[in-house]
Design a protein around this motif. Structure first.
Motif, PDB file in Angstrom:
ATOM      1  N   GLY A   1       0.930   5.665  -0.025  1.00 40.50           N
ATOM      2  CA  GLY A   1       0.272   6.972   0.052  1.00 40.50           C
ATOM      3  C   GLY A   1       1.080   7.957  -0.777  1.00 40.50           C
ATOM      4  O   GLY A   1       1.131   7.892  -1.999  1.00 40.50           O
ATOM      5  N   GLY A   2       1.766   8.877  -0.079  1.00 42.64           N
ATOM      6  CA  GLY A   2       2.577   9.877  -0.789  1.00 42.64           C
ATOM      7  C   GLY A   2       3.967   9.385  -1.128  1.00 42.64           C
ATOM      8  O   GLY A   2       4.738  10.099  -1.771  1.00 42.64           O
ATOM      9  N   ASN A   3       4.306   8.183  -0.668  1.00 47.55           N
ATOM     10  CA  ASN A   3       5.643   7.603  -0.909  1.00 47.55           C
ATOM     11  C   ASN A   3       6.765   8.504  -0.397  1.00 47.55           C
ATOM     12  O   ASN A   3       7.802   8.642  -1.032  1.00 47.55           O
ATOM     13  CB  ASN A   3       5.830   7.293  -2.402  1.00 47.55           C
ATOM     14  CG  ASN A   3       6.980   6.323  -2.652  1.00 47.55           C
ATOM     15  OD1 ASN A   3       7.430   5.646  -1.736  1.00 47.55           O
ATOM     16  ND2 ASN A   3       7.458   6.264  -3.883  1.00 47.55           N
ATOM     17  N   THR A   4       6.533   9.105   0.774  1.00 43.43           N
ATOM     18  CA  THR A   4       7.584   9.931   1.387  1.00 43.43           C
ATOM     19  C   THR A   4       8.241   9.231   2.572  1.00 43.43           C
ATOM     20  O   THR A   4       9.089   9.822   3.241  1.00 43.43           O
ATOM     21  CB  THR A   4       7.022  11.282   1.894  1.00 43.43           C
ATOM     22  OG1 THR A   4       6.123  11.021   2.978  1.00 43.43           O
ATOM     23  CG2 THR A   4       6.311  12.052   0.808  1.00 43.43           C
ATOM     24  N   GLY A   5       7.832   8.007   2.849  1.00 38.73           N
ATOM     25  CA  GLY A   5       8.395   7.273   3.989  1.00 38.73           C
ATOM     26  C   GLY A   5       9.906   7.144   3.848  1.00 38.73           C
ATOM     27  O   GLY A   5      10.445   7.141   2.734  1.00 38.73           O
TER      28      GLY A   5
ATOM     29  N   THR B   1       0.387  11.502   2.924  1.00 37.17           N
ATOM     30  CA  THR B   1      -1.062  11.346   3.057  1.00 37.17           C
ATOM     31  C   THR B   1      -1.423  10.939   4.484  1.00 37.17           C
ATOM     32  O   THR B   1      -0.593  10.406   5.224  1.00 37.17           O
ATOM     33  CB  THR B   1      -1.573  10.245   2.110  1.00 37.17           C
ATOM     34  OG1 THR B   1      -0.988   8.992   2.524  1.00 37.17           O
ATOM     35  CG2 THR B   1      -1.210  10.524   0.657  1.00 37.17           C
TER      36      THR B   1
ATOM     37  N   GLY C   1       5.127  11.573  13.567  1.00 35.18           N
ATOM     38  CA  GLY C   1       5.280  12.498  14.692  1.00 35.18           C
ATOM     39  C   GLY C   1       5.311  13.940  14.205  1.00 35.18           C
ATOM     40  O   GLY C   1       4.289  14.584  14.065  1.00 35.18           O
TER      41      GLY C   1
ATOM     42  N   THR D   1       0.850  -1.198   0.000  1.00 36.15           N
ATOM     43  CA  THR D   1       0.000   0.000   0.000  1.00 36.15           C
ATOM     44  C   THR D   1       0.881   1.241   0.000  1.00 36.15           C
ATOM     45  O   THR D   1       1.894   1.290   0.696  1.00 36.15           O
ATOM     46  CB  THR D   1      -0.922  -0.006   1.234  1.00 36.15           C
ATOM     47  OG1 THR D   1      -1.640  -1.228   1.227  1.00 36.15           O
ATOM     48  CG2 THR D   1      -1.900   1.154   1.198  1.00 36.15           C
TER      49      THR D   1
HETATM   50  C1  LIG Z   1      11.317  15.624   4.064  1.00 36.37           C
HETATM   51  C2  LIG Z   1      10.654  14.611   4.968  1.00 36.37           C
HETATM   52  C3  LIG Z   1      10.417  14.930   6.296  1.00 36.37           C
HETATM   53  C4  LIG Z   1       9.803  14.009   7.146  1.00 36.37           C
HETATM   54  N1  LIG Z   1       9.572  14.381   8.436  1.00 36.37           N
HETATM   55  C5  LIG Z   1       8.963  13.520   9.260  1.00 36.37           C
HETATM   56  C6  LIG Z   1       8.680  13.902  10.608  1.00 36.37           C
HETATM   57  O1  LIG Z   1       9.005  14.990  11.059  1.00 36.37           O
HETATM   58  N2  LIG Z   1       8.024  13.000  11.366  1.00 36.37           N
HETATM   59  C7  LIG Z   1       7.651  11.768  10.916  1.00 36.37           C
HETATM   60  O2  LIG Z   1       7.059  11.000  11.658  1.00 36.37           O
HETATM   61  N3  LIG Z   1       7.928  11.388   9.654  1.00 36.37           N
HETATM   62  C8  LIG Z   1       8.560  12.215   8.825  1.00 36.37           C
HETATM   63  N4  LIG Z   1       8.832  11.825   7.545  1.00 36.37           N
HETATM   64  C9  LIG Z   1       8.527  10.427   7.155  1.00 36.37           C
HETATM   65  C10 LIG Z   1       7.068  10.109   7.257  1.00 36.37           C
HETATM   66  O3  LIG Z   1       6.830   8.750   7.589  1.00 36.37           O
HETATM   67  C11 LIG Z   1       6.231  10.408   6.052  1.00 36.37           C
HETATM   68  O4  LIG Z   1       6.510  11.657   5.523  1.00 36.37           O
HETATM   69  C12 LIG Z   1       4.722  10.215   6.160  1.00 36.37           C
HETATM   70  O5  LIG Z   1       4.170   9.972   7.422  1.00 36.37           O
HETATM   71  C13 LIG Z   1       4.400   9.035   5.292  1.00 36.37           C
HETATM   72  O6  LIG Z   1       3.229   9.299   4.580  1.00 36.37           O
HETATM   73  P1  LIG Z   1       3.090   8.818   3.073  1.00 36.37           P
HETATM   74  O7  LIG Z   1       1.687   9.057   2.678  1.00 36.37           O
HETATM   75  O8  LIG Z   1       4.130   9.390   2.219  1.00 36.37           O
HETATM   76  O9  LIG Z   1       3.319   7.237   3.257  1.00 36.37           O
HETATM   77  P2  LIG Z   1       4.122   6.254   2.313  1.00 36.37           P
HETATM   78  O10 LIG Z   1       5.548   6.639   2.267  1.00 36.37           O
HETATM   79  O11 LIG Z   1       3.422   6.086   1.031  1.00 36.37           O
HETATM   80  O12 LIG Z   1       3.982   4.903   3.156  1.00 36.37           O
HETATM   81  C14 LIG Z   1       4.613   4.750   4.400  1.00 36.37           C
HETATM   82  C15 LIG Z   1       4.195   3.393   5.009  1.00 36.37           C
HETATM   83  O13 LIG Z   1       2.803   3.404   5.287  1.00 36.37           O
HETATM   84  C16 LIG Z   1       2.113   2.403   4.533  1.00 36.37           C
HETATM   85  N5  LIG Z   1       0.865   3.007   4.076  1.00 36.37           N
HETATM   86  C17 LIG Z   1       0.719   4.155   3.358  1.00 36.37           C
HETATM   87  N6  LIG Z   1      -0.584   4.428   3.180  1.00 36.37           N
HETATM   88  C18 LIG Z   1      -1.274   3.440   3.810  1.00 36.37           C
HETATM   89  C19 LIG Z   1      -2.648   3.159   3.969  1.00 36.37           C
HETATM   90  N7  LIG Z   1      -3.587   3.949   3.477  1.00 36.37           N
HETATM   91  N8  LIG Z   1      -3.002   2.036   4.648  1.00 36.37           N
HETATM   92  C20 LIG Z   1      -2.060   1.207   5.150  1.00 36.37           C
HETATM   93  N9  LIG Z   1      -0.746   1.430   5.028  1.00 36.37           N
HETATM   94  C21 LIG Z   1      -0.352   2.534   4.357  1.00 36.37           C
HETATM   95  C22 LIG Z   1       3.056   2.014   3.411  1.00 36.37           C
HETATM   96  O14 LIG Z   1       2.837   0.689   2.985  1.00 36.37           O
HETATM   97  C23 LIG Z   1       4.408   2.208   4.079  1.00 36.37           C
HETATM   98  O15 LIG Z   1       4.721   1.092   4.861  1.00 36.37           O
HETATM   99  C24 LIG Z   1       9.432  12.724   6.657  1.00 36.37           C
HETATM  100  C25 LIG Z   1       9.659  12.413   5.322  1.00 36.37           C
HETATM  101  C26 LIG Z   1      10.274  13.334   4.477  1.00 36.37           C
HETATM  102  C27 LIG Z   1      10.492  12.970   3.053  1.00 36.37           C
END
Ligand SMILES: Cc1cc2nc3c(=O)[nH]c(=O)nc-3n(C[C@H](O)[C@H](O)[C@H](O)COP(=O)(O)OP(=O)(O)OC[C@H]3O[C@@H](n4cnc5c(N)ncnc54)[C@H](O)[C@@H]3O)c2cc1C
Length: 476
Positions: A74-78, A145, A155, A72
């Motif tokens: 979302g924004g792929n920023t993990g 996301t 966090g 799965t």
């Molecule tokens: C510049 C930068 C700064 C950041 N700062 C912080 C910070 O201060 N604090 C912090 O906690 N994190 C930070 N992060 C990391 C953080 O985890 C993500 O930015 C954000 O929480 C992940 O959201 P995403 O939608 O991009 O998830 P994704 O990267 O797409 O996915 C992350 C994980 O969640 C799972 N997932 C995604 N969507 C779902 C869904 N709908 N249901 C089930 N599983 C799902 C994925 O399979 C994956 O394992 C930062 C990242 C970047 C790039």
């Protein structure tokens, strides 16, 4: 049926469920197949982009029947390589990008319900438009996301006052491994009816089910916010300053970030348009934010009196208070630019750790000295959410050395040193980024057999077919 024919049949079925244009198999899929840090490029069987929960449920059922694992996204920023497929070409990326709506704001209940693909910044804006605050805030908020925030229990910079994503969530809608929909979006603040399923899915990093929607807490917007930037002589005094600020400002203290000199010098080097204050000649700077329910004047007086006291106790060497919202934003921008500046400087070895706040100073001195002893010239880029005991204790190659080579030859050693020290100081190897596929081995070493056994039992009970994110977080 041959393997190729079986894959073709699955793709066809997914196309019937979501529409052929939302099942991507060709062209440039790098946005879904590469992780944010550029650590790994995988290969997806297909990228599927459902439009609603029913399509997610049907897609999960189809993948389950074909034995195709689901990643799965979302924004792929993990930051721990959890949301991208492996290299096998067998995993389906389920992207929630199209499920991005704010569904409802209940002002009397102080809640908002959103689809899981809603971009965090859009949620913040929707709350703001109603005169309310959704406080989760992190540098990736323009792309990440809500589903990803919850799946990683994100966090960010406001945890000190409002808690992390878990603390902000009242209910979820989830599609489980059988393709059934579980819904708890009522927005209840009290619900003691057996095991807390919501808490199981939050922080599970896509390994137990697909979060499709969430009901989240809203807060009143503060009447005023003041931001200060202070130079501190060492980590010990930064921690003492945190205690003083908590005593002085109480729940008005909404941010307390610490930034080491090297972290700030990288921002100054790579983002010349940002004017970084007070970092030269001071080992650490601290960014404090105070939110006030009365007025700007009240906020200013409280913050200035805190800084006077801190100066009298020799906790700070110099300080500036932002005079306008634009100046405050610029100070936050500098803090948020640190990970980007690090990326510009080259690949680095990241540690997202937490340590009991009372032991942070000792941890930093001990671990920094050990790293310097073991690897000549190594650069420690230390910054983080000190108010939560959370440091991004990152290690950069010595100046002038090839970063990729440094990573290849030193990563395992640096991790062993840092994580060994984290364990000795009673900390955690993942404060907010999660485990993904990068920290699976470390988790197995650090978590303890009883915890691991219970975690495996939960995974096996909820996802017996290993459908969701196999190999991430846990080895079974
Ligand atoms: C510049 C930068 C700064 C950041 N700062 C912080 C910070 O201060 N604090 C912090 O906690 N994190 C930070 N992060 C990391 C953080 O985890 C993500 O930015 C954000 O929480 C992940 O959201 P995403 O939608 O991009 O998830 P994704 O990267 O797409 O996915 C992350 C994980 O969640 C799972 N997932 C995604 N969507 C779902 C869904 N709908 N249901 C089930 N599983 C799902 C994925 O399979 C994956 O394992 C930062 C990242 C970047 C790039």
């Amino acid at each position: 049926m041959s393997e190729v024919a079986a894959r073709g049949a699955l793709i066809e079925r997914l196309a019937t469920i979501c529409g052929a244009e939302h099942v991507l198999t060709q062209g440039d899929l790098s946005a879904w197949e590469s992780d944010w840090r550029g650590r790994r490029r995988g290969k997806a069987l297909a990228v599927v982009r459902p439009a609603n929960t029913d399509q997610v449920a049907q897609a999960v059922k189809a993948c389950a029947e074909h034995g195709a694992p689901i990643v799965t996204q979302g924004g792929n920023t993990g930051l721990v390589v959890g949301s991208t497929p492996d290299e096998s070409g067998t995993e389906v990326v389920l992207s929630l990008q199209r499920m991005n709506r704010v569904l409802a704001i209940d002002k009397a209940n102080m809640t908002v319900t959103v689809e899981a693909g809603c971009i965090l910044q859009n949620l913040q804006q929707a709350a703001h438009d109603q005169g309310l605050l959704f406080p989760l805030s992190l540098a990736a908020e323009g792309s990440c996301t809500v589903g990803g925030n919850l799946a990683t229990n994100a966090g960010g910079t406001q945890v000190l006052r409002y808690g992390n994503a878990r603390d902000l969530c009242l209910g979820l809608q989830v599609v489980n491994a059988q393709g059934q929909v579980w819904d708890s979006l009522q927005g209840l603040r009290k619900d003691n009816t057996g095991y807390d399923l919501r808490d199981l899915f939050i922080g599970s990093e896509g390994t137990l089910g697909v979060i499709t929607a969430a009901t989240l807490k809203l807060y009143p917007q503060p009447a005023a916010q003041m931001t200060a930037w202070a130079a501190v002589p060492d980590m010990e005094r930064a921690v003492t300053l945190l205690g003083l600020a908590q005593a002085h400002l109480g729940s008005g203290l909404t941010g307390f970030e610490v930034m080491g000199q090297l972290a700030l010098s990288l921002v100054a080097r790579h983002f010349k348009q940002l004017r970084v204050p007070l970092y030269q000649g001071h080992p650490y700077c601290v960014l404090l934010e105070q939110s006030d329910q009365e007025s700007t004047e009240h906020a200013r007086q409280a913050l200035e009196s805190l800084l006077e006291r801190a100066q009298a106790q020799s906790l700070i060497e110099d300080a500036v208070v932002a005079q306008t919202q634009a100046q405050a934003r610029e100070l936050w921008h500098i803090r948020e630019a640190i990970p980007l500046a690090q990326a510009e400087e080259g690949l680095n070895i990241k540690h997202d750790i937490s340590i009991p706040i009372s032991r942070i100073s000792e941890f930093v001195s001990h671990t920094q000295a050990m790293l310097a002893r073991e690897i000549a010239g190594v650069r420690l880029v230390n910054f983080g959410h000190l108010g939560d005991g959370n440091l991004h204790f990152n290690v950069q190659a010595p100046e002038g050395q090839d970063a990729r080579h440094f990573l290849q030859t030193q990563e395992a050693r640096v991790h062993a040193l840092v994580y060994g020290s984290v364990q000795a100081f009673g900390g955690s190897i993942s404060a907010e980024h999660g485990i993904g596929s990068l920290k699976v081995e470390e988790l197995a070493h650090q978590k303890g057999p009883v915890a691991l056994q219970m975690m495996r039992a939960i995974k096996q009970a909820l996802d017996p077919q290993q459908l969701f994110n196999p190999g991430r977080v846990l080895h079974l």
